[in-house]
Design a protein around this motif. Structure first.
Motif, PDB file in Angstrom:
ATOM      1  N   TRP A  38       0.799  -1.235   0.000  1.00 43.51           N
ATOM      2  CA  TRP A  38       0.000   0.000   0.000  1.00 43.51           C
ATOM      3  C   TRP A  38       0.831   1.286   0.000  1.00 43.51           C
ATOM      4  O   TRP A  38       0.571   2.181  -0.803  1.00 43.51           O
ATOM      5  N   PRO A  39       1.833   1.446   0.875  1.00 45.11           N
ATOM      6  CA  PRO A  39       2.576   2.708   0.889  1.00 45.11           C
ATOM      7  C   PRO A  39       3.331   2.980  -0.413  1.00 45.11           C
ATOM      8  O   PRO A  39       3.569   4.123  -0.769  1.00 45.11           O
ATOM      9  N   ASP A  41       2.419   1.803  -3.675  1.00 43.10           N
ATOM     10  CA  ASP A  41       1.512   2.054  -4.801  1.00 43.10           C
ATOM     11  C   ASP A  41       0.105   1.617  -4.379  1.00 43.10           C
ATOM     12  O   ASP A  41      -0.222   0.442  -4.398  1.00 43.10           O
ATOM     13  N   ALA A  42      -0.736   2.583  -4.034  1.00 44.79           N
ATOM     14  CA  ALA A  42      -2.060   2.287  -3.493  1.00 44.79           C
ATOM     15  C   ALA A  42      -2.963   1.589  -4.507  1.00 44.79           C
ATOM     16  O   ALA A  42      -3.721   0.687  -4.146  1.00 44.79           O
ATOM     17  N   ALA A  46      -4.554  -2.047  -4.039  1.00 40.23           N
ATOM     18  CA  ALA A  46      -6.010  -2.221  -4.071  1.00 40.23           C
ATOM     19  C   ALA A  46      -6.404  -3.328  -5.043  1.00 40.23           C
ATOM     20  O   ALA A  46      -7.296  -4.137  -4.750  1.00 40.23           O
TER      21      ALA A  46
END
Length: 104
Positions: A38-39, A41-42, A46
């Motif tokens: 997540w930190p 590349d969100a 996802a």
């Protein structure tokens, strides 16, 4: 060492599998990997999470519904549910391809 078993014929009327700790752990691991990404590349994370989380309802709800429709001879319901499973599978393939291309 493997055991030698005489050749024979077997038939299975139906097998749809069951819940297992190994399958749960595998999907939980995929979801955890998505959170760790997540930190960085969100969007990537996802998509990974969506893939991991969408496999469980497909396996536990959609596939048994397809089997029940087949067993009950409900051709229209089978066609609709099977079509849905094909669309979901193609979505999984496309999303996985996108993820792999993004990693390259």
């Amino acid at each position: 060492m493997t055991a030698q078993v005489p050749a024979s014929q077997w038939a299975a009327i139906r097998y749809s599998g069951t819940w297992s700790k190994a399958n749960y752990d595998e999907h939980l691991g995929s979801a955890a990997a998505a959170l760790l990404w997540w930190p960085r590349d969100a969007v990537f994370a996802a998509v990974m999470a969506a893939l991991a989380l969408s496999t469980v309802p497909v396996r536990q709800i959609l596939m048994p519904a397809i089997n029940r429709a087949t067993d009950a001879g409900l051709r229209q319901r089978f066609k609709w549910l099977h079509g849905l499973s094909v669309v979901v599978t193609l979505g999984h393939i496309a999303a996985t391809g996108w993820l792999l291309a993004k990693l390259a």
